[in-house]
Design a protein around this motif. Sequence first.
Motif, mmCIF file in Angstrom:
data_model
loop_
_atom_site.group_PDB
_atom_site.id
_atom_site.type_symbol
_atom_site.label_atom_id
_atom_site.label_comp_id
_atom_site.label_asym_id
_atom_site.label_seq_id
_atom_site.Cartn_x
_atom_site.Cartn_y
_atom_site.Cartn_z
ATOM 1 N N THR A 62 3.932 43.040 -17.883
ATOM 2 C CA THR A 62 2.577 43.224 -17.206
ATOM 3 C C THR A 62 2.791 42.509 -16.108
ATOM 4 N N ASP A 63 2.003 43.079 -14.945
ATOM 5 C CA ASP A 63 1.984 42.462 -13.567
ATOM 6 C C ASP A 63 1.859 40.877 -13.635
ATOM 7 N N ASP A 64 0.836 40.508 -14.548
ATOM 8 C CA ASP A 64 0.313 39.135 -14.408
ATOM 9 C C ASP A 64 1.808 38.299 -15.214
ATOM 10 N N GLU A 65 2.593 38.772 -16.154
ATOM 11 C CA GLU A 65 3.492 38.383 -16.504
ATOM 12 C C GLU A 65 4.691 37.937 -15.758
ATOM 13 N N ASP A 66 4.820 39.035 -14.977
ATOM 14 C CA ASP A 66 5.986 39.051 -13.823
ATOM 15 C C ASP A 66 5.748 37.909 -12.814
ATOM 16 N N VAL A 67 4.315 37.939 -12.453
ATOM 17 C CA VAL A 67 4.021 37.260 -11.358
ATOM 18 C C VAL A 67 4.085 35.695 -11.907
ATOM 19 N N TYR B 11 7.746 47.048 -21.285
ATOM 20 C CA TYR B 11 7.887 46.337 -19.931
ATOM 21 C C TYR B 11 6.572 45.396 -19.886
ATOM 22 N N PRO C 45 3.222 48.786 -19.874
ATOM 23 C CA PRO C 45 3.359 47.277 -19.475
ATOM 24 C C PRO C 45 2.551 46.526 -20.695
#
Length: 681
Positions: A263-268, A261, A257
Motif C-alpha cells: 500500500t502507499d502507507d506501507e511504502d511511505v 503490492y 495494494p
Amino acid sequence: MPFPSQIPCGPQDPPRLAVREDKVVEFDIDDVDGRLFMLDRDLGGSAVVFFSKRIDRSVSGTVVLDGEPVPHLVKELELSGVVSSVLAVRVFGRLTAHGRVHALHVEGFTDTDGIMMEPIDLIVRTRPRAAARQEFAGHEEIARRVAEEGIVLLENRGGVLPLAPGTLNVFGHALHSYRTSLVGAGKINPRHTIGLRSAIGDSDVFTLNEELAAFYQAGGDAVPGPGVLARARAASEVGIVVLTRASGENMDNSSDPGEFYLTDDEDVLIGAVSGAFARTVVVLNTPYPIDTSFVARHAVDALVLAGIGGMLAGPALLRVLDGTVNPSGRLPDTWAKAYADIPASRNFYDCAGGKPRYPADVDVWIDTVYEEGLYVGYRYFSTFGVEPAYPFGYGLSYTTFDLVPEPFTALDPGREAFQIAVTVTNTGEVAGRQVVQAYVSKPDGALEQPALELADFAKTGDLAAGACETVVLSIRPGALATYDPPMSAFVAQPGEYLVHVGSSVADTVVAGHFTLDSPVPVRQAAPRMLPVEPIGTLSRHDPEGTFPTGARSGVKEGVHAFEPARDPAPHTAAVMTPEAERLTFSAVLDDVTRAAEFVAGLSIAECARLLVCAQHGWGHGGHRRRRRPRPPGRARSPALPGRRRQLRGERQRRERRHADDRGARLDLRPRPRRAGRPGHR
C-alpha cells in the motif's frame, strides 16, 4: 447466545443484537482475522455480533468502546441460505491485554422497516491468556522449532542481524495484528498463542518501545510525528517495520495494494524509517510472495520472511533476531519481481483494480485454464531466463558454507536410485545449518523439458564454525521421468542427464552426468480425466507463439455447474443391477472385502461425489458452484438474490431426484451449508 431467528423480528419489532443474557461478547486478541474473515474480509479484526433483522445501511449508528467512538460497519452475510445483518466493531489493536473487560455502547441502527433499535450496553471481554502446560512441553518445543526453521533470511547487508539486546522500535499495525495462522483450512486452534507483541513483553533480551506500540493500536501504517521518531532513535539505531498479509480459502489474494503490492502507507512508512534510522529491518509476516522492490528503493538493510509461524511464532522470530537461532529456512517458491512475471497471472482471475472479489455463495462460474504447462514456478524462471527477486530454494544465514559434491556413479538410472554425497563445511564464525539441493537437467528431445527440476534436498545438522558434514542425496527414478501422453506412462527419455548441486536453483554446480541410450519406462499410468478440448501450453521452443493469453479463462456468463462436453464411459454395473439386488453399505461395513462390489454398483456421479468431499455437498454436484483453481485469484456474478435462490432450488431438486433411488443405501444427497465453511479447496 440466541440465534437471530429466535428473537422477535416482526415489522413492528425493533432490531436487537443476538448476544448472551449477560451481554458479554468474547474476543480473542490472538486471532487476528476471526472465523468470519473467509466470508467477508471486511470482518477481519472485529468483534462481530448478528442483528435480529436486516439493517438499513444508509442510516448511521453509533458505537462507543470505553467511552471513545470506534470504527465499525454493518455487513450482510448469507449463511445456510439466510441473509443476516452483522455489526462488526473494529477492535483489533485497541484491545491488547488478555483477560480484560471493556464497555461497548451501541445505538442508532435502524432496520429496513424503519424501526430504530433500543440503545444497548455490552461488555467485550478479551480471553485470558492460556498458560503453557508442562505435559505438552515436548510438543511446544517442536512447534517452536518448526517456526524457527521455517524463517528465511532474505537480506542482511552489513551484518545488521542478529540484533544486540535493547529496545525494539517496531513500526506498523502488524505489531498488534501479527498473524500466527490463516483462516479456513489454514486455521489452527492451539492451546495458547504467543504473537510478536506478547513475545517481546516476555523477552529477557528485548524491550518494546511502548510509545510506538500505542501509536499503532488504532491500526494503519502511518508515519509517527517527528518527536516520536526522535525518541525512538534515541532508544535504538534500528527501525523495524513489520508487514502482514491475510490469506485463506474462499477468497484468493490479488495484485492489489495490500496484497501482492505494498500500500502507499506501507511504502511511505518503510521510506521514512530507512531515512530516520541508521539501520532498517523489514519483517514479512506473510504466507505468500509479495513485491519486494522496496528493498532497493529504500535501501533496506535486512529482510526477514517470518511467514505464518503457528502458536509460538513470536518467540521463534525473536530467537532469530537475537541470534539464539541461526536462520536456516529456504524459499519453497519463487518470488517474482512483478505479478505479471508469473505466466499463470494471465489465466487466474485477479480481483484487482476494483473488480469484484467473489465469495462462495453466489452463482458464478470461473474457468481457470492454465497454459504454462511444465513451466510452473522456478521451472519457468530458470528456463526462460527471467530474473526473480529471490529464487526458489534461496535463503541466507549468519554464517557461510562451502559445498563440495563428490564423484558419483549411476549404475542403472531410471530403474534404480543412485546417491550423491556432498561435503558441507561451515566457513563462517558461528554455528548454523545449510540446505543442500540437487537438481536434474533432462535431455530436451521428443518430450520438452525445463532447464532444471528439483530431485532431492536435505538439511545438515547444526555445524560449528569450521565443522563439516557429508550429506547424502538420493536421485530416484521418478526424478528422471517425464509423462509421455501417447504411452500414458512416465518415461526416462534417452540422452544426457546433468546433476546439479547447490544452495538454490540459481546457485548450483554440475556434480556429474550420465547418459541413457534408450527410453526407460518408470511407471505405467492410464488416462482418466482427459481435457474436453486440447489445451495449448507454453513451449521453450516458441515462447512468443505459446505464451499464456488467458483467452479461455475468466468469468463465464450463464454457467452454473460443471457440464462436460461428453459423458465418460458408461458405468454399466449401476444400470444393470436391479435395486433389490444391490449391495448395501451396511453390508460392506460387516464385510469390507465386498467394498469393490459395492463401488461397482455406484453411478459415476455417486463415485465422484464420494471422492470430492464425501457426502457433505461441497464438491461435485453439491453446493459448491465453482471449480477451485490454483492461486493467484477467484470470482462470481452479480445475480439478483431472488434469482440465486431460484437457481439453487432447481439444482437441489434435480440432485435429490437423482439421489433418492440410492438414499437407502448411502446418503449422498446435498446437505445444508455449514456456517463457517463456505467452500473447500
